[in-house]
Design a protein around this motif. Structure first.
Motif, short mmCIF file in Angstrom:
data_model
loop_
_atom_site.label_atom_id
_atom_site.label_comp_id
_atom_site.label_asym_id
_atom_site.label_seq_id
_atom_site.Cartn_x
_atom_site.Cartn_y
_atom_site.Cartn_z
N LEU A 159 54.63 21.97 -19.01
CA LEU A 159 53.45 22.77 -18.72
C LEU A 159 52.53 22.04 -17.73
O LEU A 159 51.93 22.67 -16.86
CB LEU A 159 52.69 23.10 -20.01
N ILE A 160 52.44 20.72 -17.87
CA ILE A 160 51.65 19.93 -16.92
C ILE A 160 52.20 20.12 -15.51
O ILE A 160 51.48 20.38 -14.56
CB ILE A 160 51.65 18.44 -17.30
N ALA A 161 53.52 19.98 -15.39
CA ALA A 161 54.16 20.14 -14.08
C ALA A 161 53.95 21.54 -13.53
O ALA A 161 53.72 21.75 -12.34
CB ALA A 161 55.64 19.82 -14.19
N GLU A 162 54.05 22.54 -14.41
CA GLU A 162 53.89 23.93 -13.98
C GLU A 162 52.47 24.18 -13.46
O GLU A 162 52.29 24.80 -12.41
CB GLU A 162 54.21 24.85 -15.16
N ARG A 163 51.46 23.69 -14.19
CA ARG A 163 50.07 23.90 -13.78
C ARG A 163 49.77 23.20 -12.45
O ARG A 163 49.13 23.76 -11.57
CB ARG A 163 49.13 23.35 -14.86
N MET A 164 50.22 21.96 -12.33
CA MET A 164 49.95 21.21 -11.10
C MET A 164 50.73 21.78 -9.92
O MET A 164 50.26 21.75 -8.78
CB MET A 164 50.28 19.74 -11.30
N SER A 165 51.91 22.29 -10.16
CA SER A 165 52.69 22.89 -9.07
C SER A 165 52.04 24.16 -8.55
O SER A 165 52.26 24.56 -7.41
CB SER A 165 54.12 23.18 -9.56
N ALA A 166 51.24 24.81 -9.41
CA ALA A 166 50.51 25.99 -8.95
C ALA A 166 49.38 25.61 -8.00
O ALA A 166 48.94 26.41 -7.18
CB ALA A 166 49.94 26.75 -10.15
N ILE A 167 48.92 24.36 -8.10
CA ILE A 167 47.86 23.88 -7.22
C ILE A 167 48.44 23.38 -5.90
O ILE A 167 47.91 23.65 -4.83
CB ILE A 167 47.06 22.76 -7.91
N THR A 168 49.53 22.64 -5.97
CA THR A 168 50.18 22.13 -4.76
C THR A 168 51.69 22.15 -4.95
O THR A 168 52.20 21.84 -6.04
CB THR A 168 49.70 20.69 -4.45
N LYS A 169 52.39 22.51 -3.90
CA LYS A 169 53.85 22.55 -3.96
C LYS A 169 54.45 21.15 -3.89
O LYS A 169 55.61 20.96 -4.23
CB LYS A 169 54.38 23.39 -2.80
N ASN A 170 53.66 20.19 -3.43
CA ASN A 170 54.16 18.84 -3.21
C ASN A 170 53.61 17.93 -4.31
O ASN A 170 52.67 17.17 -4.10
CB ASN A 170 53.72 18.34 -1.83
N PHE A 171 54.18 18.02 -5.51
CA PHE A 171 53.66 17.33 -6.68
C PHE A 171 54.72 16.42 -7.27
O PHE A 171 55.87 16.81 -7.45
CB PHE A 171 53.20 18.36 -7.72
N ARG A 172 54.31 15.18 -7.58
CA ARG A 172 55.23 14.23 -8.23
C ARG A 172 54.55 13.69 -9.48
O ARG A 172 53.35 13.48 -9.52
CB ARG A 172 55.58 13.07 -7.28
N LEU A 173 55.37 13.42 -10.50
CA LEU A 173 54.86 13.02 -11.81
C LEU A 173 55.59 11.78 -12.28
O LEU A 173 56.81 11.64 -12.10
CB LEU A 173 55.07 14.18 -12.81
#
Length: 785
Positions: A159-173
């Motif tokens: 869910l963290i990845a999903e929420r952050m991916s909605a903000i930016t397509k270029n997200f790494r965790l």
């Protein structure tokens, strides 16, 4: 510079000082230290210029406007270097699908030639780029008390990845954990406790304690996050504080091991339910070696945990700033106040309250990410001690203010700043005349580099333009540059004509005595047998004090236009009189419109009216009960402020003093102000005030907005009347109906009451005859046979 040169410079400054005082101002260019050289002159103030004319009798360093006077310096001989600004790298701000395509700060490199004490402004644009790369590293306390938090984090990883991916397509965790240093008294060093320090809630053995472990380097495949969190085991320690500072330092310093990208918004979530150890606490475990702030990772473990002390708050703050990492402290309620104070000293950091089982971590990360990214704060670094940087912006308002921060910034939105750079003085070291500083948005790695070339020398002072041992400097006793002589050691004077070995000779002092027992009356210096007077003194032996005269509001002796001070006495110019030359001769300015002196309401002195109580104006013809100047100024106010009234544009420009009519949002409210109000051509009321100035002119202030009557809403009136009639009719009908209902109820009740109490007559009816007849047999005995 030698004594004589200083003395001559002081004498030259005298004339400029008198003029400056007469104008009631201050001229920094005529100071003695500014007269020493061209470089000293241009470093004093931005308006100063140096005159190159040979044998110039006025101050060589003066305001450029003073040099430009008809009796001043030849315009071609005035040197005053100007600053310049060159945008060497100026890529426009833009969004980008790839990290290298996004640009959030414009410009990127600027070259500036800057003059001391003259601010230079650099326009700066910042844009919150869409799809800007985000690296989010989750650093978690995995002591035994955080077991339920770890489980919940694993559940919410996707869910963290999903929420952050909605903000930016270029997200790494990424994911890392910490416990504490594996030494007493932080953890138990009993051998079995070193292997199994505790048991989980399920009875499973805990993992052996460690300082910091990197479980998952930053990766675009965010699905691995939940797996790594779930597979990580909790551990145990003895004391309440944890080794979080060790973990932060390694997670930030080890860029390659953690996988931080050079172009990204670097963010770290620090999750714990305990406090932290900091520098000095390591001594309890016998660790005295200070933390060096470098990366010490091997096989994803911090190797120097038991050898180096914890980092200090300043070390952590400096490292986070150096690596442009923003940190979100996600802590439990009992630790919130501690970490909130810590966040205030760490650039671009926030604090959020963590639920007991971290169930709110997703919302906490998203909210604090938005909090960090919704504002931009510009910072400067590598700023020399002789340089200051200020920031100005309108943000999203109308008025510019001195601020380095703009809030409520949205993705894809631009905001403009101005960076004002000022060099306060020239560095003594010539190498420091070229400096580089940078400006950056807090929490981001992008930089605007400013290359400063400080103008600390005039072109005429270059070695190619100097004339060593010039004959103009008394038989070659100095170097001629910028129109003056720079004397060799042992020589001084305007042209190096004085020998320093003769400064105190009796013959030289005797020539400067005059009628005084002290050379130059104690008000100057004796140079080569001549008095060089201090500023404000004159005559051959400096015996005259040319500043001992009385001052007025216009300056000494009424100002240079009215008189001059000569040996303590004011000598008035034609047309002026009095001890201070402040009085105009005659009474022409006192005659009122009625032909009387001060209109009969005052006395004339120095060709100026002094009005009786309640009267005002140049000729005392105005008072609170008088008509005043309202009607007189009405037409000019209409044409100048509202383009209305009886005057044409040509008449307005010809007959009205527009420079005395000021338009403001509000009218002033001070003593001596008269307020006027009239109806304009559009039936709106306009207001203005007027006040007499010392020179007799009228200063007018007009209110920008008019007061207009509200227009009549015919539809509303008609609708209201019709509605009223209908409402009254309905009310009357309702009342009639109510009265009728009440009357009927009363009549019915009366009928019921009468019916219940009615008494009927029971007597026989004489004409009534029953339908049957009964007969009796007299012989019948009633017996049966």
């Amino acid at each position: 510079m030698m004594t004589m040169r200083r003395g001559l410079a002081a004498a030259l400054i005298l004339v400029a000082l008198v003029c400056v005082k007469a104008q009631g101002g201050n001229n920094p260019c005529v100071r003695e230290d500014a007269q020493k050289s061209c470089s000293a002159c241009i470093s004093t103030a931005s308006e100063c210029g140096w005159c190159l004319v040979e044998d110039y009798e006025k101050p060589r360093c003066d305001k450029i406007q003073n040099h430009a006077r008809p009796d001043g310096c030849d315009p071609s001989a005035i040197t005053s270097p100007q600053d310049s600004l060159y945008l060497e790298e100026n890529v426009k701000v833009r969004d980008g699908e790839l990290p290298e395509d996004a640009v959030q700060l414009q410009p990127q490199r600027v070259k500036i030639k800057i003059r001391p004490n003259k601010p230079v402004r650099i326009p700066i644009t910042f844009r919150q780029a869409e799809n800007y790369p985000v690296d989010l590293y989750y650093l978690m306390d995995l002591s035994n008390s955080m077991e339920d938090d770890k489980t919940k984090l694993a559940e919410l990883g996707n869910l963290i990845a999903e929420r952050m991916s909605a903000i930016t397509k270029n997200f790494r965790l990424g994911f890392g954990s910490f416990v504490d240093k594996v030494v007493m008294p932080y953890v138990s060093t009993v051998p079995r406790k070193l292997k199994v320090p505790c048991r989980t809630s399920n009875g499973d053995p805990c993992e052996a304690p460690y300082g910091f472990k990197n479980h998952l380097s930053l990766d675009l495949d965010t699905s691995q996050f939940a797996q790594q969190v779930m597979s990580a085991s909790v551990s145990g320690n003895l004391d309440a504080p944890e080794g979080g500072f060790d973990a932060i330092m390694q997670a930030v310093a080890c860029e390659n091991e953690i996988g931080w990208r050079s172009v990204s918004r670097r963010m770290m979530v620090f999750s714990t339910d305990a406090g932290f150890h900091y520098a000095g606490d390591g001594k309890l475990g016998g660790i005295v070696k200070p933390n060096d702030g470098h990366c010490h990772m091997s096989n994803n473990l911090y190797t120097e945990s038991s050898n180096q002390d914890y980092p200090s708050v300043s070390q952590v703050t400096s490292k986070l700033k150096e690596k442009s990492v923003s940190i979100i402290f996600a802590v439990t309620k009992d630790q919130f106040s501690i970490y909130e104070k810590l966040a205030k000293v760490i650039e671009s950091s926030t604090t959020g309250e963590l639920a007991n089982d971290s169930a709110n971590i997703v919302d906490l990360i998203e909210d604090n990410y938005n909090k960090i990214t919704s504002f931009v704060q510009l910072k400067s670094e590598n700023v020399g001690k002789n340089i200051s940087v200020k920031f100005f912006s309108r943000c999203f308002g109308e008025d510019e203010a001195e601020t380095d921060t703009c809030e409520k910034l949205k993705i894809g939105q631009n905001v403009t700043f101005s960076a004002e750079v000022t060099v306060t003085q020239c560095p003594k070291d010539r190498k420091s005349w070229k400096q580089e500083l940078s400006i950056y948005p807090a929490g981001l790695a992008e930089r605007l580099f400013l290359e400063l070339d400080i103008i600390c020398e005039c072109e005429c002072e270059n070695a190619d333009n100097e004339i060593p041992n010039s004959p103009k400097c008394f038989d070659g006793n100095g170097t001629y540059e910028c129109g003056v002589c720079s004397c060799n050691p042992g020589r001084y004077g305007e042209n190096c004509e004085c020998d320093s070995s003769e400064v105190s000779s009796k013959e030289s002092d005797k020539k400067c005595l005059g009628n005084s027992t002290v050379p130059c009356s104690g008000r100057g210096q004796c140079v080569c047998g001549k008095c060089v007077c201090n500023p404000g003194y004159g005559e051959l032996y400096c015996q005259c004090d040319n500043q001992a005269c009385d001052y007025t509001e216009f300056g000494i002796c009424g100002g240079s236009e009215r008189g001059v001070c000569n040996c303590g006495v004011c000598e008035c110019n034609p047309g002026y009189e009095g001890d201070t030359c402040s009085c105009r001769k005659g009474n022409s300015s006192c005659v009122g419109s009625n032909g009387m002196e001060c209109s009969g309401h005052g006395k004339c002195s120095c060709n100026q009216c002094f009005c009786d109580a309640q009267y005002m104006g140049p000729t005392c013809d105005d008072c609170p009960a008088c008509p005043g100047k309202c009607e007189e100024n009405k037409a000019c106010v209409q044409c100048a402020a509202f383009d209305s009234g009886p005057l044409t544009e040509e008449q307005c420009n010809r007959d009205c003093r527009k420079d005395l009519i000021h338009i403001q949002s509000e009218l002033p409210n001070r003593p001596g102000i008269r307020k006027c109000q009239f109806k304009d051509d559009d039936d709106c009321l306009f207001s203005f005030t007027y006040q007499y100035m010392p020179n007799g002119e009228v200063d007018i202030v007009v209110q920008r907005t008019k007061s207009c009557p509200e227009s009549v809403n015919v539809l509303a009136i008609v609708g209201g009347v019709v509605g009223g009639i209908v409402a009254v009719g309905l009310a009357l009908l309702l009342i009639w109906k109510l009265l009728t209902f009440i009357h009927d109820r009363r009549e019915f009740a009366k009928f019921e009451n009468e019916r219940q109490h009615a008494k009927w007559d029971t007597g026989g009816n004489p004409i009534y005859k029953q339908a049957t007849s009964t007969f009796t047999n007299p012989t019948y005995s009633g017996k049966q046979g």
